[in-house]
Design a protein around this motif. Structure first.
Motif, PDB file in Angstrom:
ATOM      1  N   SER A  26       0.781  -1.316   0.050  1.00  0.00           N
ATOM      2  CA  SER A  26      -0.118   0.028   0.071  1.00  0.00           C
ATOM      3  C   SER A  26       0.825   1.182   0.080  1.00  0.00           C
ATOM      4  CB  SER A  26      -1.007  -0.134   1.154  1.00  0.00           C
ATOM      5  OG  SER A  26      -0.186  -0.010   2.466  1.00  0.00           O
ATOM      6  N   ASP A  27       0.239   2.517  -0.473  1.00  0.00           N
ATOM      7  CA  ASP A  27       1.109   3.623  -0.607  1.00  0.00           C
ATOM      8  C   ASP A  27       2.361   3.608  -1.171  1.00  0.00           C
ATOM      9  OD1 ASP A  27      -1.011   4.822   1.162  1.00  0.00           O
ATOM     10  OD2 ASP A  27       0.040   3.982   2.950  1.00  0.00           O
ATOM     11  N   VAL A  28       2.160   2.920  -2.602  1.00  0.00           N
ATOM     12  CA  VAL A  28       3.481   2.658  -3.179  1.00  0.00           C
ATOM     13  C   VAL A  28       4.177   3.994  -3.748  1.00  0.00           C
ATOM     14  CG1 VAL A  28       4.379   1.663  -5.241  1.00  0.00           C
ATOM     15  CG2 VAL A  28       2.538   0.315  -3.722  1.00  0.00           C
ATOM     16  N   GLN A  29       5.317   4.030  -3.685  1.00  0.00           N
ATOM     17  CA  GLN A  29       6.004   5.424  -4.162  1.00  0.00           C
ATOM     18  C   GLN A  29       7.382   4.787  -5.189  1.00  0.00           C
ATOM     19  OE1 GLN A  29       7.071   7.999  -1.008  1.00  0.00           O
ATOM     20  NE2 GLN A  29       5.152   7.828   0.019  1.00  0.00           N
ATOM     21  N   ASN A  30       7.339   5.534  -5.947  1.00  0.00           N
ATOM     22  CA  ASN A  30       8.447   5.413  -6.967  1.00  0.00           C
ATOM     23  C   ASN A  30       8.673   3.937  -7.506  1.00  0.00           C
ATOM     24  OD1 ASN A  30       9.147   8.093  -6.364  1.00  0.00           O
ATOM     25  ND2 ASN A  30      10.202   7.590  -4.823  1.00  0.00           N
ATOM     26  N   PRO A  31       7.616   3.327  -7.922  1.00  0.00           N
ATOM     27  CA  PRO A  31       7.915   1.965  -8.371  1.00  0.00           C
ATOM     28  C   PRO A  31       8.707   1.887  -9.773  1.00  0.00           C
ATOM     29  CG  PRO A  31       5.626   2.569  -9.103  1.00  0.00           C
ATOM     30  CD  PRO A  31       6.433   3.771  -8.337  1.00  0.00           C
ATOM     31  N   ASP A  32       9.656   0.937  -9.603  1.00  0.00           N
ATOM     32  CA  ASP A  32      10.571   0.621 -10.748  1.00  0.00           C
ATOM     33  C   ASP A  32      10.316  -0.840 -11.122  1.00  0.00           C
ATOM     34  OD1 ASP A  32      12.501   0.435 -12.515  1.00  0.00           O
ATOM     35  OD2 ASP A  32      14.213   0.435 -11.181  1.00  0.00           O
ATOM     36  N   ILE A  33       9.858  -0.981 -12.477  1.00  0.00           N
ATOM     37  CA  ILE A  33       9.480  -2.328 -12.871  1.00  0.00           C
ATOM     38  C   ILE A  33      10.033  -2.294 -14.380  1.00  0.00           C
ATOM     39  CG2 ILE A  33       7.352  -3.704 -13.417  1.00  0.00           C
ATOM     40  CD1 ILE A  33       5.724  -1.973 -11.411  1.00  0.00           C
ATOM     41  N   SER A  34      10.521  -3.349 -14.735  1.00  0.00           N
ATOM     42  CA  SER A  34      10.939  -3.661 -15.917  1.00  0.00           C
ATOM     43  C   SER A  34      11.133  -5.095 -16.269  1.00  0.00           C
ATOM     44  CB  SER A  34      12.457  -3.144 -16.023  1.00  0.00           C
ATOM     45  OG  SER A  34      13.457  -3.513 -15.173  1.00  0.00           O
ATOM     46  N   LYS A  43      10.929  -2.924  -7.782  1.00  0.00           N
ATOM     47  CA  LYS A  43      11.237  -2.288  -6.611  1.00  0.00           C
ATOM     48  C   LYS A  43      10.620  -1.102  -6.346  1.00  0.00           C
ATOM     49  CE  LYS A  43      15.660  -0.573  -4.677  1.00  0.00           C
ATOM     50  NZ  LYS A  43      17.054  -0.296  -5.106  1.00  0.00           N
ATOM     51  N   ALA A  44      10.177  -1.072  -5.136  1.00  0.00           N
ATOM     52  CA  ALA A  44       9.284   0.103  -4.832  1.00  0.00           C
ATOM     53  C   ALA A  44       9.435   0.372  -3.288  1.00  0.00           C
ATOM     54  CB  ALA A  44       7.752   0.018  -5.208  1.00  0.00           C
ATOM     55  N   GLN A  45       9.114   1.734  -3.076  1.00  0.00           N
ATOM     56  CA  GLN A  45       8.864   2.079  -1.525  1.00  0.00           C
ATOM     57  C   GLN A  45       7.430   1.971  -1.218  1.00  0.00           C
ATOM     58  OE1 GLN A  45      11.215   3.596   0.589  1.00  0.00           O
ATOM     59  NE2 GLN A  45       9.596   3.507   2.240  1.00  0.00           N
ATOM     60  N   GLY A  46       6.968   1.297  -0.227  1.00  0.00           N
ATOM     61  CA  GLY A  46       5.773   1.045   0.300  1.00  0.00           C
ATOM     62  C   GLY A  46       5.329   0.337   1.694  1.00  0.00           C
ATOM     63  N   HIS A  47       4.244   0.163   1.878  1.00  0.00           N
ATOM     64  CA  HIS A  47       3.755  -0.447   3.262  1.00  0.00           C
ATOM     65  C   HIS A  47       3.615  -1.798   3.025  1.00  0.00           C
ATOM     66  CE1 HIS A  47       2.794   0.044   7.509  1.00  0.00           C
ATOM     67  NE2 HIS A  47       2.097  -0.817   7.235  1.00  0.00           N
ATOM     68  N   ASN A  53       9.118   0.123   4.102  1.00  0.00           N
ATOM     69  CA  ASN A  53      10.436  -0.295   3.585  1.00  0.00           C
ATOM     70  C   ASN A  53      10.428  -0.132   2.037  1.00  0.00           C
ATOM     71  OD1 ASN A  53      12.049  -0.817   5.838  1.00  0.00           O
ATOM     72  ND2 ASN A  53      10.320  -2.169   6.517  1.00  0.00           N
ATOM     73  N   ILE A  54      11.571  -0.427   1.588  1.00  0.00           N
ATOM     74  CA  ILE A  54      11.757  -0.655   0.103  1.00  0.00           C
ATOM     75  C   ILE A  54      11.716  -2.292   0.035  1.00  0.00           C
ATOM     76  CG2 ILE A  54      13.343  -0.501  -1.880  1.00  0.00           C
ATOM     77  CD1 ILE A  54      14.562   2.016  -0.538  1.00  0.00           C
ATOM     78  N   TYR A  55      10.699  -2.670  -1.102  1.00  0.00           N
ATOM     79  CA  TYR A  55      10.395  -4.158  -1.334  1.00  0.00           C
ATOM     80  C   TYR A  55      10.928  -4.187  -2.637  1.00  0.00           C
ATOM     81  CZ  TYR A  55       7.667  -4.159   3.078  1.00  0.00           C
ATOM     82  OH  TYR A  55       7.297  -4.199   4.280  1.00  0.00           O
ATOM     83  N   GLU A  56      11.379  -5.391  -2.786  1.00  0.00           N
ATOM     84  CA  GLU A  56      11.988  -5.711  -4.382  1.00  0.00           C
ATOM     85  C   GLU A  56      11.890  -7.442  -4.752  1.00  0.00           C
ATOM     86  OE1 GLU A  56      16.022  -5.174  -5.176  1.00  0.00           O
ATOM     87  OE2 GLU A  56      16.330  -4.520  -3.146  1.00  0.00           O
ATOM     88  N   PHE A  57      11.593  -7.653  -5.643  1.00  0.00           N
ATOM     89  CA  PHE A  57      11.796  -9.121  -6.057  1.00  0.00           C
ATOM     90  C   PHE A  57      12.000  -9.310  -7.795  1.00  0.00           C
ATOM     91  CE2 PHE A  57       7.218  -7.908  -6.962  1.00  0.00           C
ATOM     92  CZ  PHE A  57       6.728  -8.525  -8.164  1.00  0.00           C
ATOM     93  N   GLN A  58      12.286 -10.353  -8.064  1.00  0.00           N
ATOM     94  CA  GLN A  58      12.384 -10.656  -9.431  1.00  0.00           C
ATOM     95  C   GLN A  58      11.824 -11.943  -9.725  1.00  0.00           C
ATOM     96  OE1 GLN A  58      16.513 -10.226 -10.369  1.00  0.00           O
ATOM     97  NE2 GLN A  58      16.865 -12.401 -10.402  1.00  0.00           N
ATOM     98  N   ILE A  59      11.245 -11.985 -11.082  1.00  0.00           N
ATOM     99  CA  ILE A  59      10.756 -13.357 -11.773  1.00  0.00           C
ATOM    100  C   ILE A  59      11.104 -13.614 -12.817  1.00  0.00           C
ATOM    101  CG2 ILE A  59       8.417 -14.463 -12.049  1.00  0.00           C
ATOM    102  CD1 ILE A  59       6.874 -12.770 -10.064  1.00  0.00           C
ATOM    103  N   GLU A  60      11.586 -14.827 -13.189  1.00  0.00           N
ATOM    104  CA  GLU A  60      12.096 -15.401 -14.352  1.00  0.00           C
ATOM    105  C   GLU A  60      10.876 -16.050 -14.883  1.00  0.00           C
ATOM    106  OE1 GLU A  60      15.379 -17.705 -17.156  1.00  0.00           O
ATOM    107  OE2 GLU A  60      15.389 -17.561 -14.885  1.00  0.00           O
TER     108      GLU A  60
END
Length: 293
Positions: A26-34, A43-47, A53-60
């Motif tokens: 929730s309250d996502v800020q500056n999402p970086d999706i590619s 990668k994004a800032q959110g609750h 915190n800053i959360y990130e993941f990757q999926i192949e």
């Protein structure tokens, strides 16, 4: 030393042509999706589960996808739509057989393959039925001719009233109040032309070229023409009155926004500032024009 990166909960579902990812932040800020090399990186800032915190993941992905994901952020979550390169059903989302711990099915959108095929078939049938219905509607052979006529009519009226407005404004700045007294003799010919041409608005409404109601068009056109041709045109003592300036000026300002609005509407364009002016300027100008008349 930096700790391990935080991963949000991600729910996924699929259709034959698309993948849906719902990121629980929730309250996502500056999402970086590619997406590069068939790997989605987020990668994004959110609750999330671990607070703000800053959360990130990757999926192949299991199979090739298009490199341009569609992202939609809401207050409670972030939704990602990914297009498959080929329309088929995947047995799983990721290339690795073991499902990542942060990833789970989205049961709100989940369909098995047979249900998804049924949904796809229904959409295709709906599209075909819509095309059939549209093909049954008789096409107007004069559609483009009518549109061209309306565009030309509104353009000519706009140019005419623009000439009146600019001419009167320039004369006002140069001559001041003296311009009030010879407005009729300077502007009347163009106003005669525009208001005579305005009779076509009644005809346009009468034969259905426009959706404007007939009665208001009749009242406005004949009301103005009565003042112009009967009152001002036949009474010479009225022609040198300052009130003529205000009548002509108010009329021209109203039409400066009305005719461009109609002209753009003919080609399906809506310019919001013009729409606002079209439906706002008349509020003070119509009473002022009526008072002057």
């Amino acid at each position: 030393m930096a700790g391990p990166s935080l991963r949000p909960h991600v729910h996924w579902a699929q259709r034959h042509r698309e993948l849906y990812l719902r990121v629980e932040l929730s309250d996502v800020q500056n999402p970086d999706i590619s997406i590069t090399d068939n790997v989605l990186r987020f990668k994004a800032q959110g609750h999330g589960a671990k607070g703000d915190n800053i959360y990130e993941f990757q999926i192949e992905f299991l199979e090739p996808v298009e490199p341009k994901p569609i992202c939609r952020v809401t207050q409670r979550q972030l939704n990602i739509t990914v297009q498959k390169k080929e329309s088929n059903w995947w047995e799983r989302l990721t290339k690795q057989e073991k499902r990542p711990l942060f990833l789970a099915p989205d049961f709100d959108r989940w369909l098995d393959e047979s249900d998804a095929e049924m949904e796809l078939k229904e959409k295709e049938e709906e599209k075909i039925n819509k095309m059939k219905i549209e093909s049954r509607v008789p096409k107007d052979p004069f559609k483009h001719l009518k549109k061209g006529y309306l565009i030309m009519y509104n353009l000519v009226q706009f140019l005419g009233f623009s000439w009146i407005f600019v001419n009167m404004t320039v004369r006002l700045f140069i001559l001041g109040k003296d311009s009030f007294y010879d407005t009729f003799h300077t502007i009347a010919d163009m106003m005669y032309f525009c208001q005579t041409l305005a009779l076509m608005e009644i005809m346009n409404s009468l034969i259905g070229l426009v959706r404007s109601p007939l009665i208001p068009a009749v009242v406005q056109v004949f009301g103005r023409n009565f003042i112009l041709f009967v009152v001002l045109g036949s009474l010479e003592e009225m022609q040198s009155k300052p009130v003529v300036f205000f009548i002509f000026y108010f009329w021209s300002i109203i039409e400066l926004f009305r005719y461009p609005y109609y002209m753009l509407s003919c080609i399906g364009i809506e310019w919001k500032p013009l729409t606002w002016l079209r439906y706002t300027t008349w509020i003070p100008l119509y009473p002022l024009g009526g008072l002057a008349e």
